[in-house]
Write a protein that holds these residues in place. Structure first.
Motif, PDB file in Angstrom:
ATOM      1  N   ILE A   3      36.741  -3.606   6.376  1.00 60.38           N
ATOM      2  CA  ILE A   3      35.428  -3.522   7.011  1.00 60.38           C
ATOM      3  C   ILE A   3      35.554  -3.136   8.485  1.00 60.38           C
ATOM      4  CG2 ILE A   3      33.459  -4.902   7.776  1.00 60.38           C
ATOM      5  CD1 ILE A   3      33.256  -4.105   4.881  1.00 60.38           C
ATOM      6  N   VAL A   4      36.497  -3.744   9.188  1.00 57.37           N
ATOM      7  CA  VAL A   4      36.632  -3.480  10.623  1.00 57.37           C
ATOM      8  C   VAL A   4      37.082  -2.040  10.868  1.00 57.37           C
ATOM      9  CG1 VAL A   4      37.920  -4.068  12.699  1.00 57.37           C
ATOM     10  CG2 VAL A   4      37.044  -5.888  11.236  1.00 57.37           C
ATOM     11  N   ILE A   5      38.160  -1.612  10.207  1.00 60.52           N
ATOM     12  CA  ILE A   5      38.646  -0.244  10.410  1.00 60.52           C
ATOM     13  C   ILE A   5      37.645   0.766   9.857  1.00 60.52           C
ATOM     14  CG2 ILE A   5      40.515   1.383   9.952  1.00 60.52           C
ATOM     15  CD1 ILE A   5      42.417  -0.958   9.768  1.00 60.52           C
ATOM     16  N   GLY A   6      37.022   0.415   8.728  1.00 59.77           N
ATOM     17  CA  GLY A   6      35.999   1.295   8.161  1.00 59.77           C
ATOM     18  C   GLY A   6      34.823   1.472   9.105  1.00 59.77           C
ATOM     19  N   LEU A  15      34.986   1.416  12.356  1.00 56.51           N
ATOM     20  CA  LEU A  15      35.429   2.314  13.432  1.00 56.51           C
ATOM     21  C   LEU A  15      35.389   3.777  12.988  1.00 56.51           C
ATOM     22  CD1 LEU A  15      38.470   0.269  14.822  1.00 56.51           C
ATOM     23  CD2 LEU A  15      36.159   0.416  15.774  1.00 56.51           C
ATOM     24  N   ILE A  16      35.739   4.007  11.719  1.00 55.91           N
ATOM     25  CA  ILE A  16      35.701   5.373  11.193  1.00 55.91           C
ATOM     26  C   ILE A  16      34.257   5.823  10.963  1.00 55.91           C
ATOM     27  CG2 ILE A  16      36.365   6.840   9.237  1.00 55.91           C
ATOM     28  CD1 ILE A  16      38.824   5.052   8.878  1.00 55.91           C
ATOM     29  N   ALA A  17      33.404   4.888  10.560  1.00 59.13           N
ATOM     30  CA  ALA A  17      32.021   5.221  10.206  1.00 59.13           C
ATOM     31  C   ALA A  17      31.240   5.782  11.381  1.00 59.13           C
ATOM     32  CB  ALA A  17      31.314   3.983   9.661  1.00 59.13           C
ATOM     33  N   PHE A  18      31.538   5.305  12.594  1.00 58.29           N
ATOM     34  CA  PHE A  18      30.771   5.754  13.755  1.00 58.29           C
ATOM     35  C   PHE A  18      30.898   7.258  13.987  1.00 58.29           C
ATOM     36  CE2 PHE A  18      30.637   6.361  18.458  1.00 58.29           C
ATOM     37  CZ  PHE A  18      29.271   6.228  18.593  1.00 58.29           C
ATOM     38  N   PRO A  19      32.118   7.808  14.109  1.00 55.50           N
ATOM     39  CA  PRO A  19      32.194   9.272  14.290  1.00 55.50           C
ATOM     40  C   PRO A  19      31.704  10.048  13.075  1.00 55.50           C
ATOM     41  CG  PRO A  19      34.396   8.334  14.023  1.00 55.50           C
ATOM     42  CD  PRO A  19      33.450   7.188  14.195  1.00 55.50           C
ATOM     43  N   VAL A  20      31.873   9.496  11.879  1.00 56.58           N
ATOM     44  CA  VAL A  20      31.383  10.189  10.681  1.00 56.58           C
ATOM     45  C   VAL A  20      29.859  10.259  10.706  1.00 56.58           C
ATOM     46  CG1 VAL A  20      31.228  10.105   8.159  1.00 56.58           C
ATOM     47  CG2 VAL A  20      33.381   9.571   9.283  1.00 56.58           C
ATOM     48  N   PHE A  38      49.262  -3.537  -1.457  1.00 53.67           N
ATOM     49  CA  PHE A  38      48.255  -4.074  -0.537  1.00 53.67           C
ATOM     50  C   PHE A  38      47.789  -3.004   0.437  1.00 53.67           C
ATOM     51  CE2 PHE A  38      46.976  -5.963   3.470  1.00 53.67           C
ATOM     52  CZ  PHE A  38      46.066  -6.917   3.081  1.00 53.67           C
ATOM     53  N   TYR A  39      48.728  -2.255   1.000  1.00 55.15           N
ATOM     54  CA  TYR A  39      48.362  -1.210   1.950  1.00 55.15           C
ATOM     55  C   TYR A  39      47.539  -0.118   1.277  1.00 55.15           C
ATOM     56  CZ  TYR A  39      51.712  -3.250   5.238  1.00 55.15           C
ATOM     57  OH  TYR A  39      52.387  -4.098   6.082  1.00 55.15           O
ATOM     58  N   CYS A  40      47.894   0.235   0.055  1.00 55.81           N
ATOM     59  CA  CYS A  40      47.133   1.253  -0.672  1.00 55.81           C
ATOM     60  C   CYS A  40      45.701   0.781  -0.928  1.00 55.81           C
ATOM     61  CB  CYS A  40      47.814   1.590  -1.990  1.00 55.81           C
ATOM     62  SG  CYS A  40      49.282   2.628  -1.814  1.00 55.81           S
ATOM     63  N   ALA A  41      45.563  -0.485  -1.321  1.00 58.44           N
ATOM     64  CA  ALA A  41      44.232  -1.035  -1.558  1.00 58.44           C
ATOM     65  C   ALA A  41      43.422  -1.065  -0.266  1.00 58.44           C
ATOM     66  CB  ALA A  41      44.338  -2.425  -2.153  1.00 58.44           C
ATOM     67  N   ALA A  42      44.038  -1.527   0.811  1.00 58.20           N
ATOM     68  CA  ALA A  42      43.341  -1.587   2.101  1.00 58.20           C
ATOM     69  C   ALA A  42      42.945  -0.189   2.570  1.00 58.20           C
ATOM     70  CB  ALA A  42      44.222  -2.268   3.146  1.00 58.20           C
ATOM     71  N   PHE A  43      43.830   0.775   2.379  1.00 55.54           N
ATOM     72  CA  PHE A  43      43.551   2.156   2.785  1.00 55.54           C
ATOM     73  C   PHE A  43      42.371   2.713   1.998  1.00 55.54           C
ATOM     74  CE2 PHE A  43      44.507   6.758   2.207  1.00 55.54           C
ATOM     75  CZ  PHE A  43      44.383   7.156   3.534  1.00 55.54           C
ATOM     76  N   TYR A  61      30.116   4.436   3.169  1.00 57.26           N
ATOM     77  CA  TYR A  61      28.849   3.707   3.037  1.00 57.26           C
ATOM     78  C   TYR A  61      28.317   3.276   4.398  1.00 57.26           C
ATOM     79  CZ  TYR A  61      29.156   3.471  -2.040  1.00 57.26           C
ATOM     80  OH  TYR A  61      29.189   3.801  -3.382  1.00 57.26           O
ATOM     81  N   GLN A  62      29.190   2.779   5.251  1.00 61.36           N
ATOM     82  CA  GLN A  62      28.749   2.355   6.573  1.00 61.36           C
ATOM     83  C   GLN A  62      28.243   3.536   7.395  1.00 61.36           C
ATOM     84  OE1 GLN A  62      31.049  -0.640   8.803  1.00 61.36           O
ATOM     85  NE2 GLN A  62      32.396  -0.803   7.038  1.00 61.36           N
ATOM     86  N   ALA A  63      28.857   4.688   7.224  1.00 64.27           N
ATOM     87  CA  ALA A  63      28.417   5.881   7.956  1.00 64.27           C
ATOM     88  C   ALA A  63      26.997   6.266   7.567  1.00 64.27           C
ATOM     89  CB  ALA A  63      29.373   7.049   7.683  1.00 64.27           C
ATOM     90  N   GLU A  64      26.685   6.191   6.273  1.00 60.37           N
ATOM     91  CA  GLU A  64      25.336   6.524   5.836  1.00 60.37           C
ATOM     92  C   GLU A  64      24.320   5.487   6.329  1.00 60.37           C
ATOM     93  OE1 GLU A  64      23.880   9.363   3.686  1.00 60.37           O
ATOM     94  OE2 GLU A  64      25.394   9.780   5.199  1.00 60.37           O
TER      95      GLU A  64
END
Length: 230
Positions: A29-32, A34-39, A97-102, A111-114
């Motif tokens: 959620i946190v990293i997503g 951060l990505i959602a804002f520029p998207v 775990f990393y693959c799932a988190a990624f 979804y957050q970007a929309e």
């Protein structure tokens, strides 16, 4: 009746799995976010190329099942082991775990970007025009005028997205991540007692209810000025 012996044997493992779930969801959620804002900004940009790239990104991750995305990353990465190893990324993609988190991060960021895009467009145009009349530049207008209002509008939908991610995180168990559902499946495979799934459901309910209460407090805090203005 609760089987206390079963609870003593598998309860700690399920709590460990609960902690893994919390880590997985929080990280995504946190990293997503951060990505959602520029998207989101790219989605409403006047530059056509940026709009189409952002649209394709959002369209793919919102239009395909999360399970398929997890399989695509986890099993698909193995097809490029040599290439990933050559650039020093295989250590990341070989870990479930990393693959799932990624994957969860990419999914929730779409979804957050929309949600954020809709919230930005919901801010009255007059707010921007008033800020421009004061001589403010667009970066300042976004940071000081538009985004504070947009995030208040988006607060409830973002809370719903976090709840969906908590429930959707159970998918991680299919790629051997021992989150709450992974630990529950292991407990059931060894005990053949369906009771463990009931415990898992209760723990998911506790997580969702805790989040709901926290989110309500945050919303009340951030919108208190709106209540006073009525």
């Amino acid at each position: 009746m609760i089987d206390l012996d079963l609870l003593a044997r598998y309860g700690p493992r399920m709590l460990d799995g609960l902690w893994v779930t919390v880590q997985l969801v929080a990280l995504s959620i946190v990293i997503g976010g951060l990505i959602a804002f520029p998207v989101a900004l790219a989605r409403i940009s006047r530059i056509a190329v940026l709009r189409w790239i952002a649209f394709a990104y959002v369209y793919f991750f919102r239009g395909t099942p999360l399970l398929a995305q997890v399989f695509l990353v986890y099993y698909g990465a193995g097809q490029f082991r040599v290439e990933l190893d050559s650039v020093g990324l295989w250590w990341f993609f070989r870990d479930a775990f990393y693959c799932a988190a990624f994957t969860f991060t990419l999914n929730t960021s779409a979804y957050q970007a929309e949600i954020l895009r809709g919230a930005i467009l919901a801010v009255p145009r007059g707010q921007t025009e008033a800020a421009l009349s004061l001589g403010l530049r667009m970066p300042v207008i976004y940071l000081k005028v538009i985004l504070p209002q947009a995030y208040i509008i988006a607060l409830r939908p973002l809370g719903n997205e976090v709840v969906l991610m908590i429930k959707g995180s159970a998918i991680a168990s299919v790629i051997t991540v021992f989150d709450l559902m992974g630990a529950t499946r292991l407990a059931f495979a060894r005990s053949f007692d369906f009771q463990v799934y009931l415990w898992a459901a209760v723990l998911y309910l506790i997580m969702v209810e805790t989040l709901r209460r926290i989110w309500n407090r945050i919303e009340q805090r951030l919108t208190r000025h709106l209540r006073l203005a009525r």
